[in-house]
Design an enzyme around this catalytic site. Structure first.
Site, PDB file in Angstrom:
ATOM      1  N   HIS A 508     -71.442 -25.390  17.907  1.00 56.17           N
ATOM      2  CA  HIS A 508     -71.136 -26.197  19.093  1.00 56.17           C
ATOM      3  C   HIS A 508     -69.723 -26.770  19.059  1.00 56.17           C
ATOM      4  O   HIS A 508     -69.242 -27.286  20.077  1.00 56.17           O
ATOM      5  CB  HIS A 508     -72.164 -27.334  19.238  1.00 56.17           C
ATOM      6  CG  HIS A 508     -72.525 -27.616  20.660  1.00 56.17           C
ATOM      7  ND1 HIS A 508     -71.621 -27.527  21.700  1.00 56.17           N
ATOM      8  CD2 HIS A 508     -73.704 -27.976  21.236  1.00 56.17           C
ATOM      9  CE1 HIS A 508     -72.219 -27.832  22.842  1.00 56.17           C
ATOM     10  NE2 HIS A 508     -73.486 -28.109  22.591  1.00 56.17           N
ATOM     11  N   ASP A 512     -69.652 -23.755  23.765  1.00 55.39           N
ATOM     12  CA  ASP A 512     -70.537 -24.614  24.553  1.00 55.39           C
ATOM     13  C   ASP A 512     -71.741 -23.808  25.054  1.00 55.39           C
ATOM     14  O   ASP A 512     -71.723 -22.566  25.064  1.00 55.39           O
ATOM     15  CB  ASP A 512     -69.779 -25.217  25.733  1.00 55.39           C
ATOM     16  CG  ASP A 512     -68.689 -26.178  25.282  1.00 55.39           C
ATOM     17  OD1 ASP A 512     -68.906 -26.867  24.259  1.00 55.39           O
ATOM     18  OD2 ASP A 512     -67.634 -26.221  25.933  1.00 55.39           O
TER      19      ASP A 512
END
Length: 535
Positions: A508, A512
């Site tokens: 992450h 995204d």
């Protein structure tokens, strides 16, 4: 430069929180240092004035390099910086500061090697290797060594590799015995003219690294004596040449060495020969009991455990297992993982594969099709083809896909370089070649470096879906499940279809959720309409 992790060999100064001339108190944070695992705060254990900074922000240096000097304001530290003796002013610094200065300058003392003598150190045979294990010595002390001769077989974190000599002479000293492990750059051997006095060379060559003395080489350890003393013989009493490690593995597996053809020098049986040996149906296990002599051979020989008794087995961790533990723990604990799963209709892919494989000398697997689709999808979504660093995200515009391959000791990831430029048949032949090398431990370090994305497929084992740990420095890894025939709804009707589950694990920090989802949508388009991959 402090050692802030067990695998750290060098560090990068991310930020200095003090500057030259600042007052430093014990416990103050001096700098933020980037290790091989994380960026960590480094605090001072001393008080005084920061007199000198040896490594600037953004610079990388080896552990124990001169990072900084702390002392009394106005002291002359030119001797410390140049590596010479301390000046009288520096000598007046309190005892603990003096001890720290000695540690900073605790470098190997220079000494002159006798003429023609070469010190051979434990080589770094892969990009992640920090230590190696000597599996087999192919030369012994006193043997003549020619340039290009194989000195030893060394087990790295990824494979067992032959290590050849780059020098000629006589093998005067062995610093790491068979079965022993040592860090990279430890003294492995000394080669030189016969009869040369090498007393003290091993001890002084790499100060701070524990290596056996030359005298110690004359005394063989009990375990080594046992391993080398048990010389297997064939039925006609002819000696079988095999490495101690090969003998031990054969003994553990209940394999008769006389059945194995050695691939080593003069027919010598090596570790890989034993591991790759498949007993014939007529072979009789050396541990078979009389009542089971006519039974089919067991794949794995297991000790008999009486009812009600406990039994444990301790298996020494290989270099590969140690590295898997370190790297995957580092990945799961430092990279925030999230997972995205899609179900792919594989009916068209099955038809296309069947048609492609009708071409003579062509064999394409579903895994090859997934790899090809990933390569093309990564070109359209380069943010998935990235890696994280403390200062920037690196976007790779070349596509190198790593393919996870299960081997006996664990897992290796050979890499298909420039995968996006390869055809399906090229991908298929390359994967087959690299997987074969992986299982026979013949992969070279260059064949396991530089991946930008990884594919892991457990579908051939019937696994429907699973999640993988990211193979850093990649930002994502794709887990591929089995193709299943099941009822599906199409155009409002329930029909029989073939589907496959894909799960994308993302870091992450770089990828995204929407970015990962868009990548999977593109991947779905390619796999559900394979003709688009040929456009």
């Amino acid at each position: 430069m402090p050692r802030l992790s067990d695998t750290m060999t060098e560090g990068t100064v991310a930020t200095w929180l003090k500057k030259v001339g600042d007052t430093v108190k014990e416990g103050d944070i001096l700098a933020e240092i980037e290790t091989d695992k994380a960026t960590m705060e480094f605090e001072s254990f001393n008080s005084g004035t920061l007199l000198y900074i040896g490594i600037q922000e953004g610079e990388t240096a080896a552990v124990d390099s001169l990072l900084a000097i702390i002392g009394k304001e106005g002291e002359d530290i030119s001797g410390l910086i140049s590596g010479g003796a301390a000046t009288p002013a520096v000598a007046e610094v309190k005892a603990e500061a003096s001890t720290e200065s000695e540690t900073i300058n605790n470098k190997p003392q220079t000494f002159e090697l006798p003429k023609g003598v070469i010190v051979v150190t434990m080589p770094r045979l892969s990009d992640t290797m920090t230590e190696g294990t000597v599996a087999t010595w192919l030369k012994k002390v006193g043997d003549d060594v020619k340039e290009g001769d194989i000195l030893a077989e060394i087990e790295t974190d990824k494979a067992t590799m032959e290590f050849e000599s780059f020098n000629a002479g006589t093998l005067l000293f062995i610093g790491i015995n068979e079965g022993q492990s040592a860090p990279v750059d430890s003294v492995l051997a000394i080669i030189g003219p016969a009869g040369t006095d090498i007393t003290g060379i091993a001890e002084n060559y790499k100060k701070g690294v524990a290596v056996p003395s030359a005298a110690a080489d004359k005394t063989v350890s009990p375990s080594a004596t046992e391993a080398s003393g048990e010389v297997p013989h064939t039925n006609d009493n002819a000696r079988i040449f095999a490495s101690p490690l090969a003998k031990q593995i054969a003994k553990d597996k209940g394999i008769n060495l006389s059945q194995i053809k050695g691939s080593g020098e003069n027919g010598r049986i090596t570790k890989s020969d034993v591991e790759n040996f498949t007993p014939g149906t007529t072979a009789t296990s050396s541990v078979a009991q009389p009542e089971t002599r006519n039974a089919q051979p067991e794949t794995v020989v297991r000790p008999f455990v009486p009812a009600g008794e406990t039994l444990t087995e301790v298996v020494k961790n290989s270099q590969m297992r140690k590295t898997i533990a370190i790297r995957l723990s580092e990945s799961i604990f430092t990279a925030p993982h999230f997972y995205l799963t899609v179900e792919i209709a594989m009916d068209e892919a099955m038809k296309s594969r069947a048609a492609i494989n009708t071409i003579p000398d062509t064999k394409v697997s579903f895994n090859d099709m997934v790899i090809k689709a990933c390569a093309m999808a990564l070109k359209r979504h380069p943010k998935v083809n990235t890696q994280w660093s403390a200062d920037a995200i690196i976007i790779n515009h070349h596509v190198n896909i790593g393919v996870a391959v299960a081997v006996e000791d664990g897992l290796v990831v050979p890499v298909l370089k420039f995968t996006d430029q390869m055809t399906l048949t090229q991908i298929g032949s390359s994967v087959k070649d690299l997987a074969g090398k992986a299982k026979s431990k013949k992969l070279q370090p260059a064949e396991m470096e530089g991946s930008t994305f990884t594919v892991s497929n457990l579908g051939m084992f019937g696994i429907q879906s699973f999640t993988s740990i990211i193979n850093q420095p990649n930002s994502a890894i794709l887990s591929v499940g089995a193709i299943e025939e099941k009822p599906v709804v199409r155009n409002g009707q329930i029909v029989v279809g073939n589907t496959m589950m894909l799960t994308l694990a993302c870091d992450h920090r770089t990828v995204d959720g929407a970015t990962g989802a868009q990548f999977l949508q593109t991947l779905r388009q390619y796999l559900e309409n394979p003709v688009t991959m040929l456009a």
